[in-house]
Design an enzyme around this catalytic site. Structure first.
Site, PDB file in Angstrom:
ATOM      1  CB  SER A 147      34.348  46.206  47.047  1.00 18.14           C
ATOM      2  OG  SER A 147      35.158  47.359  47.043  1.00 18.14           O
TER       3      SER A 147
ATOM      4  CG  ASP B  14      41.836  44.465  46.949  1.00 17.27           C
ATOM      5  OD1 ASP B  14      42.014  45.469  46.236  1.00 17.27           O
ATOM      6  OD2 ASP B  14      40.740  44.168  47.450  1.00 17.27           O
TER       7      ASP B  14
ATOM      8  CG  HIS C 297      39.033  45.314  44.402  1.00 17.03           C
ATOM      9  ND1 HIS C 297      38.935  45.346  45.780  1.00 17.03           N
ATOM     10  CD2 HIS C 297      37.931  45.963  43.921  1.00 17.03           C
ATOM     11  CE1 HIS C 297      37.825  45.979  46.127  1.00 17.03           C
ATOM     12  NE2 HIS C 297      37.195  46.360  45.022  1.00 17.03           N
TER      13      HIS C 297
END
Length: 244
Positions: free
Chosen positions: A85, A184, A214
């Site tokens: 991320s 996601d 995610h």
């Protein structure tokens, strides 16, 4: 036991509002390998109490991963970097500026917010509050805590970090594996395609995980993701199929 300078290092970087738990499964797997030194620092302001993010800056996050990489570099012959991320954007910065052996980007946030999937997740959250039912990988309570407790000032720092680090991806020349969860709701596939297109490495690969959200290491395809990463890191550039 290998000599100190024969160690292989791996820096694993968690995401915004997260902590090393996000990347813990891959860290644990790599730590089982003989002669590997794996480190996942807690970025300033992050951890269990998100209120601490209020005074944190993106410069501190960058500095933390720089110091962590440099410390691994002192102790290891080669150093790999894995970023999840926002940690993926920090990883691109490190790979562009330091001598990284290989790079792994997981749901890396060059772009953020997937409206279509996010709406599905919101509907699932409403259903969860009425029925108490959710899929194992939805982690609704975790996300609601993040949305509720994350200071607005920290979000502004996140946005600055993304804008500051995004240009560095075009300077990456090392072998790179990009993995993106198609489900996601926070980072869209667009982000993975963008990074794949601008990274200049002759050896790069993009893998889309159809059932992954995610938190890619805490979902249905976590084992497959871990295996893909291990294969990429352990195989030589001649053994791994090139994707151009």
């Amino acid at each position: 036991m290998k000599e100190a300078m024969d160690l292989i290092g791996c820096l694993c970087i968690h995401g915004f509002t997260g902590d090393p738990w996000e990347v813990e499964p891959i860290c644990q797997e790599l730590q089982k390998l003989d002669g590997w030194l794996v480190y996942s620092p807690v970025l300033p302001g992050h951890g269990k109490e998100l209120s601490a993010l209020k005074g944190a800056t993106y410069e501190e996050w960058v500095y933390t991963v720089e110091v962590a990489f440099e410390e691994l570099q002192k102790r290891c012959t080669d150093v790999y970097v894995i970023g999840f991320s926002m940690g993926g954007m920090l990883a691109t910065y490190i790979a562009a500026r330091y001598s990284v052996k290989k790079l792994v980007l997981l749901n890396a946030a060059a772009y953020y917010f997937n409206p279509k999937q996010f709406l599905k997740d919101m509907i699932a959250a409403v259903r969860y509050h009425f029925t108490g039912n959710q899929e194992e990988d939805q982690l609704i309570d975790l996300y609601e805590k993040k949305f509720r407790e994350t200071p607005f000032a920290a979000l502004a720092q996140f946005l600055q970090l993304v804008q500051k680090t995004k240009p560095y991806a075009s300077k990456i020349r090392v072998p790179t594996l990009i993995i993106q969860g198609e489900m996601d709701g926070l980072v869209p596939m667009k982000s993975a395609y963008h990074l794949y297109d601008i990274i200049e490495s002759d050896e790069k690969e993009l893998i889309a995980m159809k059932r992954s959200r995610h938190m890619i290491f805490h979902g249905y395809e976590a084992e497959e993701v871990i295996n893909q990463i291990k294969d990429f890191l352990l195989e030589s550039s001649q053994e791994r199929k090139k994707t151009t």
